[in-house]
Enzyme design. Structure first.
Site, PDB file in Angstrom:
ATOM      1  N   GLU A   1       0.813  -1.232   0.000  1.00 26.38           N
ATOM      2  CA  GLU A   1       0.000   0.000   0.000  1.00 26.38           C
ATOM      3  C   GLU A   1       0.835   1.264   0.000  1.00 26.38           C
ATOM      4  O   GLU A   1       0.473   2.262  -0.625  1.00 26.38           O
ATOM      5  CB  GLU A   1      -0.966   0.006   1.189  1.00 26.38           C
ATOM      6  CG  GLU A   1      -2.196  -0.876   1.014  1.00 26.38           C
ATOM      7  CD  GLU A   1      -1.905  -2.349   1.278  1.00 26.38           C
ATOM      8  OE1 GLU A   1      -0.786  -2.668   1.731  1.00 26.38           O
ATOM      9  OE2 GLU A   1      -2.792  -3.182   1.034  1.00 26.38           O
TER      10      GLU A   1
ATOM     11  N   HIS B   1     -11.290  -4.746   8.689  1.00 25.83           N
ATOM     12  CA  HIS B   1     -11.755  -4.511   7.317  1.00 25.83           C
ATOM     13  C   HIS B   1     -13.110  -3.796   7.279  1.00 25.83           C
ATOM     14  O   HIS B   1     -13.834  -3.912   6.303  1.00 25.83           O
ATOM     15  CB  HIS B   1     -11.890  -5.836   6.556  1.00 25.83           C
ATOM     16  CG  HIS B   1     -10.589  -6.503   6.221  1.00 25.83           C
ATOM     17  ND1 HIS B   1      -9.771  -7.042   7.174  1.00 25.83           N
ATOM     18  CD2 HIS B   1      -9.968  -6.717   5.040  1.00 25.83           C
ATOM     19  CE1 HIS B   1      -8.709  -7.583   6.591  1.00 25.83           C
ATOM     20  NE2 HIS B   1      -8.797  -7.395   5.290  1.00 25.83           N
TER      21      HIS B   1
END
Lengths: 332, 360
Positions: free
Chosen positions: A60, A129
């Site tokens: 990321e 998440h």
């Protein structure tokens, strides 16, 4: 008008822009043949090829850093982070780099990139998440922060985000992907910083974001049966925030409930409440401002507990009623 | 079971062209540079050494702000920059101001950068570079992006980024190399291993015997170079650049070097973590001393010529400081206007407020 889903609207906005502008490309994890974690980019690699729909390593920080580097050299990248929780891993690049470069370069550098990422709970994806961390991003000068709630809005706001020369954090809500709405086939732009009144009313203003717009509308329909008239305001973009529309609404209704899925403590609702407290609308308030937000807990995996952790329609109805039953009294 | 870690470093023997005595030890690798170009390299190193001395003095007088000394690292910095073309894009760390200057950043703007004046970061048209990165390693993933952008646009150019030995401990270092490797993007990652990350010696930063071998895990080319040998650094960078633009992927270049001065001028005292013996050992390898010997051996350099460069540097530094002093002061309204392409409403309010204050 033609009806499509929120997800299809996101894809259409990107595809139409990529046909028009060769500098636009997407990068992210599994966005190629897999189509992205939620299927948003499905079919795009077939049309645009692997160079413009670029699968990345699970990295990321490098996704964000690469997007910034590419943007600084004139490209207009869209990066998809699989879950908005993963912004944590790219935080330096977003906060210390993307947000600051234009300023530090005395206006002679720009980072025209859109970070698209699905946020929120409701899919059983548990603690790491499912979060709604948008308030962090709103705290950083230099970023713009968008939270669309409908298929129509998401297409127009994404167009505006892609056209914007500043870095834009674009939160898509996972549970909204399958919701449908009327969406024009042609490209159109909804300016960043323009709120939308999703329902007009006279008794209480509810300012709600993302999926909470829909829950607020459901609550409003219920309350309507009891003769209570609710105005639902969707800011659509948190930065810049259309304070004027909210102020005008509160002046009209004299009561304000702010609803978001994010944890209430430190959430963006505090900013909206403060904006009203600082504004002309403060004098119009007939009751204290009420905030409704997520509980200060990680999102549970258990579906019942997951629901309990974030505001539901009855919570909003209760908050509205509390607001109606309370009055600001003047102490002599 | 085969053990792999032993002797990995043997693949990364230091690449050198001229030794400490200025003698060619690797004739085969000698780059094809004209006498004028060789002299230009010396000119730049002498100039940069003077610039470093003057910058330290100016900092002590309170006339410069943030400054990271460069003496000792001239060959690593200037040898690599000399291998670049105008279209190549530099992503420097905070010690890498000399490369920016020789890539086209006017000296007075380098001084303004040190003072935190935004004009110091306004790269002139045609100078392909970012301002020095302050966050350790953040420029490395960005370099992958710049390189990718160049590749997509079909440019015959590379992105080159600089960090120190300390930067190789960051996740961004690996992520940037890995990304560029995966896309075979034309990037060059220069690690100036000056042996200390502020105070922590490289042996305490990693179990790896060389930093160049970190390229292996990313599947890219890696080379360790004598960072005090300007010709070796030049040749290694030139080779990396050619492979980059030919689509052969990125390269990691580790240069073995040393910073003579403190980490920055903000209160570091290297005697707390370095010995005189170590300082002396590295000063013997000095890049200027050895290259001067090499050039004198060829009859290309004299004391006169060196003095001319020193005088020129001093004159230009003086003029640049004067020009920096003459820059208009930064205004709050300037800073506000640089935040976004178009001012959002909350900043419009602030703008009005400060416009009024500044008009008084």
């Amino acid at each position: 008008m033609r009806e499509i889903t929120y997800l299809e609207a996101v894809r259409e906005a990107m595809s139409q822009e990529m046909r028009e502008n060769k500098d636009v490309f997407i990068l992210g994890e599994d966005i190629g043949v897999y189509g992205g974690a939620f299927g948003v980019t499905r079919g795009m690699i077939e049309e645009f090829g692997p160079e413009r729909v670029r699968n990345t390593p699970i990295s990321e920080s490098a996704i964000a850093g690469t997007a910034i580097g590419a943007a600084l050299t004139g490209m207009r990248p869209i990066l998809e982070l699989q879950f908005s929780d993963f912004i944590t891993i790219s935080m330096d690049q977003i906060v210390n780099q993307a947000a600051k470069l234009r300023y530090m370069y005395g206006g002679k550098g720009k980072v025209p990139m859109v970070l698209r990422t699905p946020a929120g709970s409701g899919t059983g994806a548990a603690a790491q998440h499912s979060q709604s961390l948008e308030a962090w991003m709103t705290h950083i000068p230099g970023l713009k922060v968008v939270q669309p709630s409908t298929a129509y809005d998401v297409k127009g706001l994404l167009k505006a985000a892609m056209d914007d020369d500043n870095p834009v954090i674009f939160y898509e809500h996972k549970l909204l992907y399958k919701t449908k709405g009327d969406v024009p086939e042609e490209q159109y732009s909804i300016p960043l910083g323009k709120a939308d009144i999703k329902r007009e009313g006279t008794d209480v203003t509810i300012v709600a974001t993302a999926i909470m717009v829909h829950k607020a509308l459901e609550a409003a329909a219920e309350l309507d049966k009891e003769g209570i008239s609710i105005e639902v305001v969707d800011p659509r973009t948190l930065v810049p925030l259309d304070t004027d529309t909210i102020v005008e609404s509160v002046k009209k209704t004299s009561r304000l409930v702010v609803v978001h899925e994010a944890v209430k403590r430190g959430g963006y609702g505090g900013e909206i409440a403060s904006a009203i407290a600082e504004s002309d609308a403060f004098d119009y308030l007939d009751a204290p401002i009420k905030r409704v937000g997520g509980k200060a807990v990680p999102i549970p995996y258990n579906p019942e507990l997951e629901k309990a952790a974030v505001p539901q329609v009855p919570d909003i109805i209760e908050a509205v009623k509390e607001t109606l039953n309370k009055r600001i009294t003047t102490h002599a | 079971m085969k053990r792999t870690i032993e002797n990995v470093e043997s693949q990364f023997e230091m690449f050198q062209i001229i030794n400490e005595d200025g003698e060619i030890v690797n004739q085969e690798a000698m780059p094809n540079l004209s006498d004028e170009e060789l002299k230009e390299l010396m000119h730049r190193m002498v100039y940069t050494r003077i610039l470093d001395q003057r910058s330290i003095a100016l900092n002590r007088q309170g006339r410069l702000g943030f400054y990271a000394p460069t003496a000792g690292q001239e060959a690593s910095q200037l040898g690599s920059q000399f291998a670049l073309e105008k279209d190549d894009f530099i992503l420097p760390g905070y010690r890498d101001v000399p490369q920016l200057i020789w890539h086209g950043l006017p000296l007075y703007q380098a001084f303004l950068f040190s003072r935190g004046h935004f004009h110091g970061n306004q790269m002139p048209e045609g100078v392909n570079a970012l301002s020095p990165q302050i966050i350790i390693g953040a420029q490395i993933t960005q370099a992958a992006g710049v390189a990718l952008g160049m590749k997509k646009r079909g440019k015959k150019a590379v992105a080159i980024t600089y960090t120190g030995d300390g930067g190789t401990s960051q996740g961004d270092f690996y992520e940037g190399m890995n990304f560029a490797g995966a896309y075979q993007a034309p990037a060059i990652f220069v690690v100036q291993n000056n042996r200390f990350a502020i105070s922590v010696p490289v042996e305490k930063q990693t179990a790896a015997q060389t930093l160049a071998q970190k390229a292996v895990a990313a599947g890219i080319e890696g080379i360790q170079v004598d960072g005090m040998d300007v010709l070796a650094v030049y040749a290694a960078t030139k080779d990396a650049r050619e492979r980059g633009i030919n689509g052969e992927g990125p390269t990691l270049i580790e240069t073995l070097t040393y910073r003579y001065g403190p980490h920055t001028m903000a209160g570091d005292d290297p005697t707390r973590y370095r010995t005189d013996d170590l300082d002396n050992e590295w000063e013997k390898k000095d890049p200027l001393v050895r290259f001067r010997k090499f050039l004198e051996g060829k009859g290309l350099w004299s004391e006169d010529e060196e003095n001319k460069v020193i005088d020129q540097a001093k004159e230009e530094i003086k003029a640049a400081i004067k020009k920096a002093d003459e820059q208009p002061k930064q205004k709050v309204t300037d800073l506000i206007s640089y935040m976004y392409e178009e001012l959002p409403s909350n900043l419009k309010e602030q703008m009005e407020e400060y416009k009024e204050k500044e008009s008084k």
